[in-house]
Design an enzyme around this catalytic site. Sequence first.
Site, PDB file in Angstrom:
ATOM      1  N   ASP A  98       0.820  -1.196   0.000  1.00 28.73           N
ATOM      2  CA  ASP A  98       0.000   0.000   0.000  1.00 28.73           C
ATOM      3  C   ASP A  98       0.866   1.264   0.000  1.00 28.73           C
ATOM      4  O   ASP A  98       1.842   1.351   0.736  1.00 28.73           O
ATOM      5  CB  ASP A  98      -0.859  -0.039   1.279  1.00 28.73           C
ATOM      6  CG  ASP A  98      -1.805   1.122   1.393  1.00 28.73           C
ATOM      7  OD1 ASP A  98      -2.746   1.185   0.593  1.00 28.73           O
ATOM      8  OD2 ASP A  98      -1.597   1.971   2.282  1.00 28.73           O
TER       9      ASP A  98
ATOM     10  N   GLU B  75       1.683  -0.365  -4.927  1.00 29.02           N
ATOM     11  CA  GLU B  75       0.690   0.646  -5.289  1.00 29.02           C
ATOM     12  C   GLU B  75       1.381   2.005  -5.320  1.00 29.02           C
ATOM     13  O   GLU B  75       1.562   2.642  -4.299  1.00 29.02           O
ATOM     14  CB  GLU B  75      -0.464   0.692  -4.278  1.00 29.02           C
ATOM     15  CG  GLU B  75      -1.549   1.659  -4.711  1.00 29.02           C
ATOM     16  CD  GLU B  75      -2.205   2.443  -3.566  1.00 29.02           C
ATOM     17  OE1 GLU B  75      -3.320   2.935  -3.777  1.00 29.02           O
ATOM     18  OE2 GLU B  75      -1.613   2.593  -2.479  1.00 29.02           O
TER      19      GLU B  75
END
Length: 553
Positions: A203, A245
């Site tokens: 993330d 990401e």
Amino acid sequence: MTPALPWWSGTVIYQLIVRSYSDGNGDGIGDFKGLAARLPYLRWLGVNTLWLTPIYPSPLRDGGYDITDFTGIHPDLGDLASFHRFLTAAHSQGMRVILDLVLNHTSDLHPWFQRARWAPKGSSERDVYVWSDDPKRYAEAPVLFRHFEASNWEWDPVAEQYYLHRFLRHQPDLNYENPWVQDTMLEVVDFWLDRGVDGFRLDAVPFLFESEGSRCEGLPETHTFLKRLRERVDRHGRDVLLLGEAIQPVQEAAPYLADDELHGAFNFVLTAHLFAAIASGRIQQLGECLMEAEQAVCGPRWALPLRNHDELWLGDGHLISDEVIQTIRVGLPQGQGHWLNWGINRRLAPLLNGDPRSNRLLHGLLYSLPGMPCLYYGDELGMGDWPGLRDRDPNRTPMAWTPARNGGFSTAPDPLLVLPPITAPGYDYRVVNVEVQKQLPGSLLNWHRRMLTCRRLLPALRHGSFRLLHSPHPGVLVYLRCTEAMTVLVAANVTAAGASLSLDLSEWAGERTREVMWGCEFPPAAAEWFVNLPPYGFNWWLIGEVEPAATPA
Ligand code: GLC
Ligand code: CA
């Protein structure tokens, strides 16, 4: 001998939110027991990798991306034992599982943060997070959640200092300058790898380090840490997928894919250009974006999402140009309203006004472009959303399984459900659900299954080379996917009108051409090879005498 491909090469990723997927104990919240029972469905559908959004203990102020314990399971979902049962079952059915790993921040309720704010200024406990006496530091770092926060700094009255949070104020950023933070997060990685997971979706990777006078994204120190992470993962001696990401332009996302860093990264620029192509009926910029991504890194390492659990992120002009953002806003049926932070807060089907043609076209591209297609749970049904729910919850409602109460998601009474199942006109779960669509041969669900079957049988689509062909039509994208043994031709019409064109296939003159989905014969390849595509129509053809591995049932 060519080296064996890693397991994730060409894999189809299915992203799901455990608490919204299937409730196994009737309390209104999806859990591992429920998810394990749905594995046969996922296998039937034909996806190979499950990406679970965060499953850890959390006060859920940001959908679980605000974590209080990196090595636990949120009690709503089960415990380590039920996770283990699920993971073993997934593996035994041929699927891989990757976890969301949030490196950048914790919840403000994490014991580390509580300890930090009460500890004296300058102490090692305080130093686990990023503090400042001056909230004007790093002023060039954009506020990402601009509809919720006005600044990246929050005053803490206990610490009597400001702390940095690139996301919500409930998510203080960890201080990666601190070796303890780095070491401890690497231990978290070991913990889950020792429990058998197959990889991580990392993330918000660009934000680990900060530096004055920059956007604080993808700094050299961040890459150095990611190389450390890779080295740590490699020590486990098996193929693990590290998928980053980084919502960045291709040239800024590509460095994460250095050989000694991450294996994969999402190509969010491509996502935006896919929507822009539909919105404008033109393919030129999409083609350019594909070439740029391909030249930067070999194609299979890009993960390709259409939608996910967030808003459709378009950014502040840094990711894609303002002109492309405008094209999407004005040209997509639902592009105007529903703006959240830096993107459009709608699920795929409603974003396309429920048009199954553009929906299939976008997935048809996703399944045939180089990379790892990412399917967001429910999009295989054309599931709708609930605009008006808070934050990104409109896109996170329960999966629709059957026409029964709560869409078969849970037996709990309505008020206990994690989020309301969709009953919006056109998307009502009594119609849009797995059970009903399985029985309708022409349903979106059966179409996805068939496409995924074809993809499985055509190695060229999974790891073949990519070549853009000249298209004589401004709204038709034409490309080839090739292995030594197989050539697949794709033509996709992104316009709302029919397209008639002639392709130059003189390179294969006289060779057999067959449409892949139904195996029907087309005229042999020629210098002028005519194709007609209906509005939003597309096709995959095999060129030459190759046989796919088997015929799809
Ligand atoms: C990522 C996630 C998003 C989350 C944010 C902060 O962008 O996709 O859902 O809110 O990181 O963790
Ligand atoms: Ca439950």
